[in-house]
Design a protein around this motif. Structure first.
Motif, PDB file in Angstrom:
ATOM      1  N   PHE A  48      23.581  21.135 -19.314  1.00 42.18           N
ATOM      2  CA  PHE A  48      22.254  20.703 -19.722  1.00 42.18           C
ATOM      3  C   PHE A  48      21.815  21.402 -21.000  1.00 42.18           C
ATOM      4  N   VAL A  49      21.941  22.728 -21.034  1.00 38.35           N
ATOM      5  CA  VAL A  49      21.490  23.483 -22.215  1.00 38.35           C
ATOM      6  C   VAL A  49      22.286  23.072 -23.448  1.00 38.35           C
ATOM      7  N   GLU A  50      23.586  22.966 -23.331  1.00 37.46           N
ATOM      8  CA  GLU A  50      24.401  22.595 -24.485  1.00 37.46           C
ATOM      9  C   GLU A  50      24.070  21.184 -24.970  1.00 37.46           C
ATOM     10  N   ARG A  51      23.826  20.253 -24.040  1.00 34.63           N
ATOM     11  CA  ARG A  51      23.452  18.885 -24.422  1.00 34.63           C
ATOM     12  C   ARG A  51      22.066  18.896 -25.081  1.00 34.63           C
ATOM     13  N   TRP A  52      21.132  19.679 -24.516  1.00 40.02           N
ATOM     14  CA  TRP A  52      19.781  19.758 -25.080  1.00 40.02           C
ATOM     15  C   TRP A  52      19.845  20.296 -26.507  1.00 40.02           C
ATOM     16  N   ILE A  53      20.632  21.328 -26.718  1.00 41.11           N
ATOM     17  CA  ILE A  53      20.787  21.908 -28.061  1.00 41.11           C
ATOM     18  C   ILE A  53      21.324  20.860 -29.023  1.00 41.11           C
ATOM     19  N   ALA A  60      13.296  23.420 -23.719  1.00 39.74           N
ATOM     20  CA  ALA A  60      14.519  23.176 -22.942  1.00 39.74           C
ATOM     21  C   ALA A  60      14.267  23.393 -21.451  1.00 39.74           C
ATOM     22  N   LEU A  61      13.542  24.444 -21.111  1.00 33.05           N
ATOM     23  CA  LEU A  61      13.255  24.715 -19.702  1.00 33.05           C
ATOM     24  C   LEU A  61      12.367  23.623 -19.105  1.00 33.05           C
ATOM     25  N   ALA A  62      11.409  23.139 -19.869  1.00 31.68           N
ATOM     26  CA  ALA A  62      10.558  22.041 -19.390  1.00 31.68           C
ATOM     27  C   ALA A  62      11.382  20.774 -19.175  1.00 31.68           C
ATOM     28  N   ALA A  63      12.274  20.490 -20.115  1.00 28.27           N
ATOM     29  CA  ALA A  63      13.135  19.310 -19.982  1.00 28.27           C
ATOM     30  C   ALA A  63      14.072  19.456 -18.790  1.00 28.27           C
ATOM     31  N   ALA A  64      14.556  20.661 -18.539  1.00 28.55           N
ATOM     32  CA  ALA A  64      15.420  20.890 -17.379  1.00 28.55           C
ATOM     33  C   ALA A  64      14.651  20.609 -16.097  1.00 28.55           C
ATOM     34  N   GLY A  97      15.185  17.808 -12.990  1.00 27.66           N
ATOM     35  CA  GLY A  97      15.494  18.269 -11.640  1.00 27.66           C
ATOM     36  C   GLY A  97      16.336  19.530 -11.586  1.00 27.66           C
ATOM     37  N   ILE A  98      16.470  20.219 -12.710  1.00 27.02           N
ATOM     38  CA  ILE A  98      17.242  21.459 -12.756  1.00 27.02           C
ATOM     39  C   ILE A  98      16.249  22.616 -12.781  1.00 27.02           C
ATOM     40  N   PRO A  99      16.261  23.465 -11.767  1.00 29.92           N
ATOM     41  CA  PRO A  99      15.311  24.572 -11.739  1.00 29.92           C
ATOM     42  C   PRO A  99      15.541  25.561 -12.883  1.00 29.92           C
ATOM     43  N   GLU A 100      14.454  26.156 -13.349  1.00 31.91           N
ATOM     44  CA  GLU A 100      14.517  27.134 -14.430  1.00 31.91           C
ATOM     45  C   GLU A 100      15.488  28.262 -14.088  1.00 31.91           C
ATOM     46  N   GLY A 101      15.473  28.700 -12.839  1.00 36.75           N
ATOM     47  CA  GLY A 101      16.356  29.790 -12.418  1.00 36.75           C
ATOM     48  C   GLY A 101      17.825  29.467 -12.614  1.00 36.75           C
ATOM     49  N   GLU A 102      18.174  28.207 -12.438  1.00 36.19           N
ATOM     50  CA  GLU A 102      19.566  27.793 -12.621  1.00 36.19           C
ATOM     51  C   GLU A 102      19.981  27.923 -14.086  1.00 36.19           C
ATOM     52  N   ILE A 103      19.070  27.611 -14.986  1.00 37.18           N
ATOM     53  CA  ILE A 103      19.352  27.751 -16.416  1.00 37.18           C
ATOM     54  C   ILE A 103      19.429  29.230 -16.787  1.00 37.18           C
ATOM     55  N   LEU A 104      18.426  29.994 -16.344  1.00 36.04           N
ATOM     56  CA  LEU A 104      18.357  31.404 -16.732  1.00 36.04           C
ATOM     57  C   LEU A 104      19.455  32.244 -16.080  1.00 36.04           C
TER      58      LEU A 104
END
Length: 83
Positions: free
Chosen positions: A8-13, A38-42, A46-53
């Protein structure tokens, strides 16, 4: 490891950061803006912020790297076109 979070992060970037971001004044503040966006878009995806961080504990630094990378790629492209 959350492959979904990394993807998700790499695609968002790829979709949201360009070399122009490097050239704007106040670019340091933009890293935090990109991080929040990016966190708002995640969350909306449906991707929790904790999963990204979990994968990107310093997501703002990853955004800074992405902006620098976009600028470097644009510079290489311009040099190649000048040859």
């Amino acid at each position: 490891m959350s492959e979904r979070g990394v993807a998700f992060v790499e695609r968002w970037i790829a979709e949201n950061i360009s070399s122009e971001d490097f050239l704007e004044q106040g670019v340091d503040a933009r890293f935090d803006i990109f991080t929040r966006s990016a966190l708002a878009a995640a969350r909306q995806s449906g991707i929790p912020e904790g999963e990204i961080l979990e994968e990107f504990p310093d997501l703002s630094s990853r955004m800074a790297e992405a902006v620098q990378g976009a600028a470097d790629n644009e510079l290489r492209r311009q040099v190649e076109n000048d040859d």
